[in-house]
Scaffold this motif. Sequence first.
Motif, PDB file in Angstrom:
ATOM      1  N   ASP A  16       0.827  -1.209   0.000  1.00 29.64           N
ATOM      2  CA  ASP A  16       0.000   0.000   0.000  1.00 29.64           C
ATOM      3  C   ASP A  16       0.860   1.258   0.000  1.00 29.64           C
ATOM      4  O   ASP A  16       0.584   2.205  -0.724  1.00 29.64           O
ATOM      5  CB  ASP A  16      -0.940   0.021   1.216  1.00 29.64           C
ATOM      6  CG  ASP A  16      -2.146  -0.878   1.041  1.00 29.64           C
ATOM      7  OD1 ASP A  16      -2.303  -1.487  -0.041  1.00 29.64           O
ATOM      8  OD2 ASP A  16      -2.945  -0.972   1.991  1.00 29.64           O
ATOM      9  N   TYR A  21      -0.344   5.147  -1.058  1.00 29.79           N
ATOM     10  CA  TYR A  21      -1.360   5.429  -0.051  1.00 29.79           C
ATOM     11  C   TYR A  21      -0.723   6.114   1.155  1.00 29.79           C
ATOM     12  O   TYR A  21       0.393   5.775   1.543  1.00 29.79           O
ATOM     13  CB  TYR A  21      -2.060   4.152   0.421  1.00 29.79           C
ATOM     14  CG  TYR A  21      -2.948   3.512  -0.603  1.00 29.79           C
ATOM     15  CD1 TYR A  21      -4.174   4.086  -0.931  1.00 29.79           C
ATOM     16  CD2 TYR A  21      -2.580   2.325  -1.236  1.00 29.79           C
ATOM     17  CE1 TYR A  21      -5.008   3.491  -1.872  1.00 29.79           C
ATOM     18  CE2 TYR A  21      -3.405   1.727  -2.177  1.00 29.79           C
ATOM     19  CZ  TYR A  21      -4.615   2.310  -2.486  1.00 29.79           C
ATOM     20  OH  TYR A  21      -5.430   1.736  -3.409  1.00 29.79           O
ATOM     21  N   SER A  22      -1.437   7.051   1.759  1.00 22.60           N
ATOM     22  CA  SER A  22      -0.957   7.700   2.984  1.00 22.60           C
ATOM     23  C   SER A  22      -1.008   6.684   4.123  1.00 22.60           C
ATOM     24  O   SER A  22      -1.655   5.644   4.025  1.00 22.60           O
ATOM     25  CB  SER A  22      -1.835   8.906   3.327  1.00 22.60           C
ATOM     26  OG  SER A  22      -3.122   8.464   3.744  1.00 22.60           O
ATOM     27  N   LYS A  24      -2.593   7.062   6.865  1.00 21.87           N
ATOM     28  CA  LYS A  24      -3.972   7.006   7.361  1.00 21.87           C
ATOM     29  C   LYS A  24      -4.800   6.031   6.532  1.00 21.87           C
ATOM     30  O   LYS A  24      -5.497   5.176   7.078  1.00 21.87           O
ATOM     31  CB  LYS A  24      -4.599   8.396   7.325  1.00 21.87           C
ATOM     32  CG  LYS A  24      -6.019   8.413   7.834  1.00 21.87           C
ATOM     33  CD  LYS A  24      -6.608   9.807   7.805  1.00 21.87           C
ATOM     34  CE  LYS A  24      -8.036   9.794   8.302  1.00 21.87           C
ATOM     35  NZ  LYS A  24      -8.637  11.117   8.260  1.00 21.87           N
ATOM     36  N   ILE A  25      -4.714   6.149   5.219  1.00 21.59           N
ATOM     37  CA  ILE A  25      -5.476   5.245   4.340  1.00 21.59           C
ATOM     38  C   ILE A  25      -4.967   3.813   4.493  1.00 21.59           C
ATOM     39  O   ILE A  25      -5.751   2.861   4.550  1.00 21.59           O
ATOM     40  CB  ILE A  25      -5.379   5.713   2.870  1.00 21.59           C
ATOM     41  CG1 ILE A  25      -6.002   7.098   2.697  1.00 21.59           C
ATOM     42  CG2 ILE A  25      -6.011   4.691   1.928  1.00 21.59           C
ATOM     43  CD1 ILE A  25      -7.471   7.182   3.056  1.00 21.59           C
ATOM     44  N   THR A  26      -3.648   3.661   4.576  1.00 23.35           N
ATOM     45  CA  THR A  26      -3.066   2.326   4.748  1.00 23.35           C
ATOM     46  C   THR A  26      -3.568   1.682   6.029  1.00 23.35           C
ATOM     47  O   THR A  26      -3.921   0.504   6.047  1.00 23.35           O
ATOM     48  CB  THR A  26      -1.527   2.419   4.743  1.00 23.35           C
ATOM     49  OG1 THR A  26      -1.104   2.971   3.494  1.00 23.35           O
ATOM     50  CG2 THR A  26      -0.888   1.065   4.942  1.00 23.35           C
ATOM     51  N   ARG A  29      -7.186   0.632   5.597  1.00 25.99           N
ATOM     52  CA  ARG A  29      -7.310  -0.518   4.706  1.00 25.99           C
ATOM     53  C   ARG A  29      -6.891  -1.822   5.372  1.00 25.99           C
ATOM     54  O   ARG A  29      -7.350  -2.896   4.966  1.00 25.99           O
ATOM     55  CB  ARG A  29      -6.465  -0.313   3.449  1.00 25.99           C
ATOM     56  CG  ARG A  29      -7.009   0.700   2.482  1.00 25.99           C
ATOM     57  CD  ARG A  29      -6.036   0.986   1.334  1.00 25.99           C
ATOM     58  NE  ARG A  29      -5.459  -0.178   0.714  1.00 25.99           N
ATOM     59  CZ  ARG A  29      -5.945  -0.806  -0.355  1.00 25.99           C
ATOM     60  NH1 ARG A  29      -7.049  -0.361  -0.927  1.00 25.99           N
ATOM     61  NH2 ARG A  29      -5.329  -1.861  -0.866  1.00 25.99           N
TER      62      ARG A  29
END
Length: 77
Positions: A16, A21-22, A24-26, A29
């Motif tokens: 990721d 991906y940042s 936060k998003i990682t 997820r």
Amino acid sequence: HCLSVRAVCQREIDCDRGNGYSWKITLLRNYWKSKVKQEWLSGKYSNIPSQNSLPGKSMYPMDVDTWGEILEAELER
């Protein structure tokens, strides 16, 4: 939280992050995947008599490599 998730899902986190991906998003997820994967790897679901005995959060969409890790851990028990 990021470090604890990465300890269990290093391959997924690295992928990721490599895809841009940042953190936060990682984390979003992979958080629940790491929780479920850790429970499987720790043997929490070993020797379950039937699928009806599994708690509701015992399953999560995981890739083939992750299930391979879990099955190898089961074979070593």
